[in-house]
Design an enzyme around this catalytic site. Structure first.
Site, PDB file in Angstrom:
ATOM      1  N   GLU A  18      19.878  48.370  32.945  1.00 40.48           N
ATOM      2  CA  GLU A  18      19.630  47.027  32.396  1.00 40.48           C
ATOM      3  C   GLU A  18      18.156  46.702  32.574  1.00 40.48           C
ATOM      4  O   GLU A  18      17.613  46.862  33.665  1.00 40.48           O
ATOM      5  CB  GLU A  18      20.502  45.996  33.128  1.00 40.48           C
ATOM      6  CG  GLU A  18      20.242  44.580  32.647  1.00 40.48           C
ATOM      7  CD  GLU A  18      21.148  43.550  33.304  1.00 40.48           C
ATOM      8  OE1 GLU A  18      22.382  43.747  33.319  1.00 40.48           O
ATOM      9  OE2 GLU A  18      20.619  42.541  33.810  1.00 40.48           O
ATOM     10  N   THR A  49      18.475  42.092  28.699  1.00 44.79           N
ATOM     11  CA  THR A  49      18.933  40.731  29.015  1.00 44.79           C
ATOM     12  C   THR A  49      18.326  39.711  28.054  1.00 44.79           C
ATOM     13  O   THR A  49      17.405  40.001  27.283  1.00 44.79           O
ATOM     14  CB  THR A  49      18.609  40.326  30.473  1.00 44.79           C
ATOM     15  OG1 THR A  49      17.192  40.232  30.610  1.00 44.79           O
ATOM     16  CG2 THR A  49      19.169  41.305  31.469  1.00 44.79           C
ATOM     17  N   ALA A 128      31.641  31.473  28.925  1.00 43.87           N
ATOM     18  CA  ALA A 128      31.482  32.767  28.245  1.00 43.87           C
ATOM     19  C   ALA A 128      32.717  33.156  27.432  1.00 43.87           C
ATOM     20  O   ALA A 128      32.599  33.809  26.400  1.00 43.87           O
ATOM     21  CB  ALA A 128      31.159  33.849  29.274  1.00 43.87           C
ATOM     22  N   TYR A 154      32.225  38.999  39.160  1.00 39.28           N
ATOM     23  CA  TYR A 154      31.508  38.663  40.401  1.00 39.28           C
ATOM     24  C   TYR A 154      32.322  39.076  41.632  1.00 39.28           C
ATOM     25  O   TYR A 154      33.193  38.333  42.087  1.00 39.28           O
ATOM     26  CB  TYR A 154      31.214  37.147  40.422  1.00 39.28           C
ATOM     27  CG  TYR A 154      30.345  36.744  39.251  1.00 39.28           C
ATOM     28  CD1 TYR A 154      28.968  36.696  39.379  1.00 39.28           C
ATOM     29  CD2 TYR A 154      30.907  36.461  38.002  1.00 39.28           C
ATOM     30  CE1 TYR A 154      28.163  36.375  38.295  1.00 39.28           C
ATOM     31  CE2 TYR A 154      30.113  36.138  36.910  1.00 39.28           C
ATOM     32  CZ  TYR A 154      28.748  36.094  37.065  1.00 39.28           C
ATOM     33  OH  TYR A 154      27.951  35.784  35.989  1.00 39.28           O
ATOM     34  N   HIS A 158      31.567  33.948  41.531  1.00 34.07           N
ATOM     35  CA  HIS A 158      30.426  33.253  40.923  1.00 34.07           C
ATOM     36  C   HIS A 158      30.075  32.049  41.801  1.00 34.07           C
ATOM     37  O   HIS A 158      30.979  31.376  42.313  1.00 34.07           O
ATOM     38  CB  HIS A 158      30.811  32.808  39.504  1.00 34.07           C
ATOM     39  CG  HIS A 158      29.702  32.150  38.768  1.00 34.07           C
ATOM     40  ND1 HIS A 158      29.565  30.772  38.725  1.00 34.07           N
ATOM     41  CD2 HIS A 158      28.645  32.655  38.087  1.00 34.07           C
ATOM     42  CE1 HIS A 158      28.472  30.487  38.017  1.00 34.07           C
ATOM     43  NE2 HIS A 158      27.911  31.599  37.614  1.00 34.07           N
TER      44      HIS A 158
HETATM   45  P1  FAD Z   1      31.324  32.192  32.824  1.00 31.30           P
HETATM   46  O1  FAD Z   1      32.228  33.354  32.753  1.00 31.30           O
HETATM   47  O2  FAD Z   1      31.437  31.160  31.750  1.00 31.30           O
HETATM   48  O3  FAD Z   1      31.553  31.518  34.252  1.00 31.30           O
HETATM   49  C1  FAD Z   1      30.715  30.491  34.758  1.00 31.30           C
HETATM   50  C2  FAD Z   1      31.466  29.686  35.786  1.00 31.30           C
HETATM   51  O4  FAD Z   1      32.477  28.882  35.147  1.00 31.30           O
HETATM   52  C3  FAD Z   1      32.242  30.504  36.819  1.00 31.30           C
HETATM   53  O5  FAD Z   1      32.204  29.811  38.030  1.00 31.30           O
HETATM   54  C4  FAD Z   1      33.655  30.584  36.267  1.00 31.30           C
HETATM   55  O6  FAD Z   1      34.632  30.742  37.282  1.00 31.30           O
HETATM   56  C5  FAD Z   1      33.789  29.251  35.545  1.00 31.30           C
HETATM   57  N1  FAD Z   1      34.564  29.359  34.295  1.00 31.30           N
HETATM   58  C6  FAD Z   1      34.503  30.358  33.380  1.00 31.30           C
HETATM   59  N2  FAD Z   1      35.280  30.093  32.317  1.00 31.30           N
HETATM   60  C7  FAD Z   1      35.841  28.884  32.552  1.00 31.30           C
HETATM   61  C8  FAD Z   1      36.728  28.063  31.799  1.00 31.30           C
HETATM   62  N3  FAD Z   1      37.155  28.418  30.592  1.00 31.30           N
HETATM   63  N4  FAD Z   1      37.096  26.854  32.344  1.00 31.30           N
HETATM   64  C9  FAD Z   1      36.625  26.467  33.569  1.00 31.30           C
HETATM   65  N5  FAD Z   1      35.791  27.213  34.314  1.00 31.30           N
HETATM   66  C10 FAD Z   1      35.379  28.413  33.823  1.00 31.30           C
HETATM   67  N6  FAD Z   1      21.922  35.363  32.536  1.00 31.30           N
HETATM   68  C11 FAD Z   1      21.052  35.180  31.518  1.00 31.30           C
HETATM   69  O7  FAD Z   1      20.527  34.070  31.341  1.00 31.30           O
HETATM   70  N7  FAD Z   1      20.722  36.205  30.660  1.00 31.30           N
HETATM   71  C12 FAD Z   1      21.278  37.435  30.795  1.00 31.30           C
HETATM   72  O8  FAD Z   1      20.972  38.331  30.017  1.00 31.30           O
HETATM   73  C13 FAD Z   1      22.199  37.672  31.858  1.00 31.30           C
HETATM   74  N8  FAD Z   1      22.797  38.879  32.033  1.00 31.30           N
HETATM   75  C14 FAD Z   1      23.699  39.054  33.036  1.00 31.30           C
HETATM   76  C15 FAD Z   1      24.382  40.304  33.143  1.00 31.30           C
HETATM   77  C16 FAD Z   1      25.322  40.515  34.138  1.00 31.30           C
HETATM   78  C17 FAD Z   1      26.019  41.858  34.216  1.00 31.30           C
HETATM   79  C18 FAD Z   1      25.613  39.467  35.063  1.00 31.30           C
HETATM   80  C19 FAD Z   1      26.618  39.712  36.173  1.00 31.30           C
HETATM   81  C20 FAD Z   1      24.982  38.236  34.953  1.00 31.30           C
HETATM   82  C21 FAD Z   1      24.043  38.006  33.928  1.00 31.30           C
HETATM   83  N9  FAD Z   1      23.412  36.768  33.756  1.00 31.30           N
HETATM   84  C22 FAD Z   1      22.508  36.584  32.725  1.00 31.30           C
HETATM   85  C23 FAD Z   1      23.686  35.657  34.678  1.00 31.30           C
HETATM   86  C24 FAD Z   1      24.816  34.745  34.148  1.00 31.30           C
HETATM   87  O9  FAD Z   1      24.380  34.087  32.967  1.00 31.30           O
HETATM   88  C25 FAD Z   1      25.133  33.706  35.245  1.00 31.30           C
HETATM   89  O10 FAD Z   1      25.742  34.328  36.322  1.00 31.30           O
HETATM   90  C26 FAD Z   1      25.891  32.480  34.778  1.00 31.30           C
HETATM   91  O11 FAD Z   1      25.812  31.489  35.801  1.00 31.30           O
HETATM   92  C27 FAD Z   1      27.373  32.704  34.494  1.00 31.30           C
HETATM   93  O12 FAD Z   1      27.559  33.430  33.368  1.00 31.30           O
HETATM   94  P2  FAD Z   1      29.037  33.994  33.004  1.00 31.30           P
HETATM   95  O13 FAD Z   1      28.952  34.631  31.694  1.00 31.30           O
HETATM   96  O14 FAD Z   1      29.582  34.772  34.128  1.00 31.30           O
HETATM   97  O15 FAD Z   1      29.815  32.596  32.887  1.00 31.30           O
END
Ligand code: FAD
Length: 294
Positions: A18, A49, A128, A154, A158
């Site tokens: 990455e 990213t 997401a 995570y 998270h």
């Molecule tokens: P989600 O899956 O949406 O989760 C966020 C929080 O909300 C979690 O606490 C989860 O439990 C909760 N949640 C999820 N879905 C729901 C729902 N439907 N209802 C209620 N609660 C919910 N960041 C960047 O800005 N750019 C990048 O390119 C980037 N790449 C990354 C690549 C990897 C492999 C990883 C592990 C992280 C990356 N990140 C990146 C960081 C990421 O954007 C952050 O960790 C962000 O805070 C959460 O993203 P997520 O997609 O996991 O969110």
């Protein structure tokens, strides 16, 4: 090739790197010099990213396109919900697909610096799993082939989730929306990954889970990164890093050793691959890849 194709037969661990789009032109030049060296290490694919806002976003596609079209290596663009309406997401998706990129790492993104909670953009998404739904709807509407989708997992939960059970229930939403693989946040103690996989499988998630490892570059750098992403440093490793607080070369050596140890154990255990956060540098990852190939 799309994400799920890599993990179909499980013959060998799939190695991915990455990288991130640099903020300055100077750093971009350095990355352009490093890219051929990263490609020469023959990872299976490289993901790029997506910056929080602004110019680095354009660079995500530019770099991913270069990897795919100049170096002929498979790649994935990361994409977040930050600052984009549904129409804007469609525009970005069209551009990604026109560049021949077949894989997306779909994320919510972090709240802007200084803010505690994520505020969804107007006509955009809060989580997401909604972005994954959007991508699947988009490909159906456009009559496109299935896009490879990865989402984040995570092992230490998270930071915003109240507990690991709730976080894994939310991870399940992302998989049910159509993600093909899970790539994990970085961790320094494999026990977190092993217990995460057990919990994830227990709720019926069957897609491949790829552990994410980051080579430490300096004691300060890893402190900053872990304080943001919530990953913990085991006490033994912390002690070693404290002793190298002012010696980046030493911290780097410790980091490479740690990364090799973790990767070897994960592969022996049967992890389907390793996703290395290479921080745009080829030196450490070269040593790690050489050790793994030995
Ligand atoms: P989600 O899956 O949406 O989760 C966020 C929080 O909300 C979690 O606490 C989860 O439990 C909760 N949640 C999820 N879905 C729901 C729902 N439907 N209802 C209620 N609660 C919910 N960041 C960047 O800005 N750019 C990048 O390119 C980037 N790449 C990354 C690549 C990897 C492999 C990883 C592990 C992280 C990356 N990140 C990146 C960081 C990421 O954007 C952050 O960790 C962000 O805070 C959460 O993203 P997520 O997609 O996991 O969110």
């Amino acid at each position: 090739m799309r994400f799920p194709d890599y993990f179909k037969d499980g013959r060998k661990p799939i190695i991915s790197f990455e990288i991130f789009p640099p903020k300055t032109d100077k750093a971009m030049e350095i990355l352009l010099d490093e890219l051929p060296q990263l490609v020469a290490l023959h990872p299976d694919y490289i993901t790029v990213t997506y910056g929080a806002m602004g110019s680095t976003r354009e660079r995500t596609l530019e770099i991913a396109s270069l990897i795919k079209n100049r170096y002929g290596m498979e790649t994935a663009c990361h994409l977040t919900c930050v600052g984009a309406s549904r129409t804007e997401l469609d525009e970005i998706l069209k551009r990604i697909l026109s560049a021949g990129i077949q894989n997306i790492v779909a994320l919510r993104g972090d709240p802007p610096r200084g803010e505690e909670t994520f505020i969804p953009p107007p006509d955009g998404y809060s989580y997401a799993n909604e972005l994954v739904d959007h991508i699947r709807r988009f490909e159906r509407q456009m009559g496109r082939e299935r896009i490879g989708i990865a989402v984040a997992g995570y092992p230490e939960k998270h930071p915003e989730a109240p507990n690991i059970e709730v976080d894994i229930a939310n991870l399940k939403r992302k998989v049910e929306s159509g993600s093909d693989i899970i790539i994990t946040q970085l961790f320094f103690d494999n026990a977190f990954f092993f217990s995460f996989v057990k919990r994830v499988r227990a709720v019926g998630i069957t897609v491949p889970i790829i552990p994410g490892l980051m080579p430490i570059l300096s004691a300060k750098q890893i402190q900053r990164i872990t304080s943001m992403c919530g990953s913990s440093i085991p006490p033994d490793l912390q002690r070693e890093l404290d002793a190298a607080a002012d010696d980046d070369e030493k911290a780097n050596e410790i980091g490479i050793r740690q990364c090799i140890r973790q990767a070897q154990e994960l592969i022996r255990w049967g992890a389907p691959g390793i996703h290395f956060y290479v921080l745009n540098k080829s030196t450490c990852i070269r040593q790690i890849m050489e050790a793994l190939r030995r």
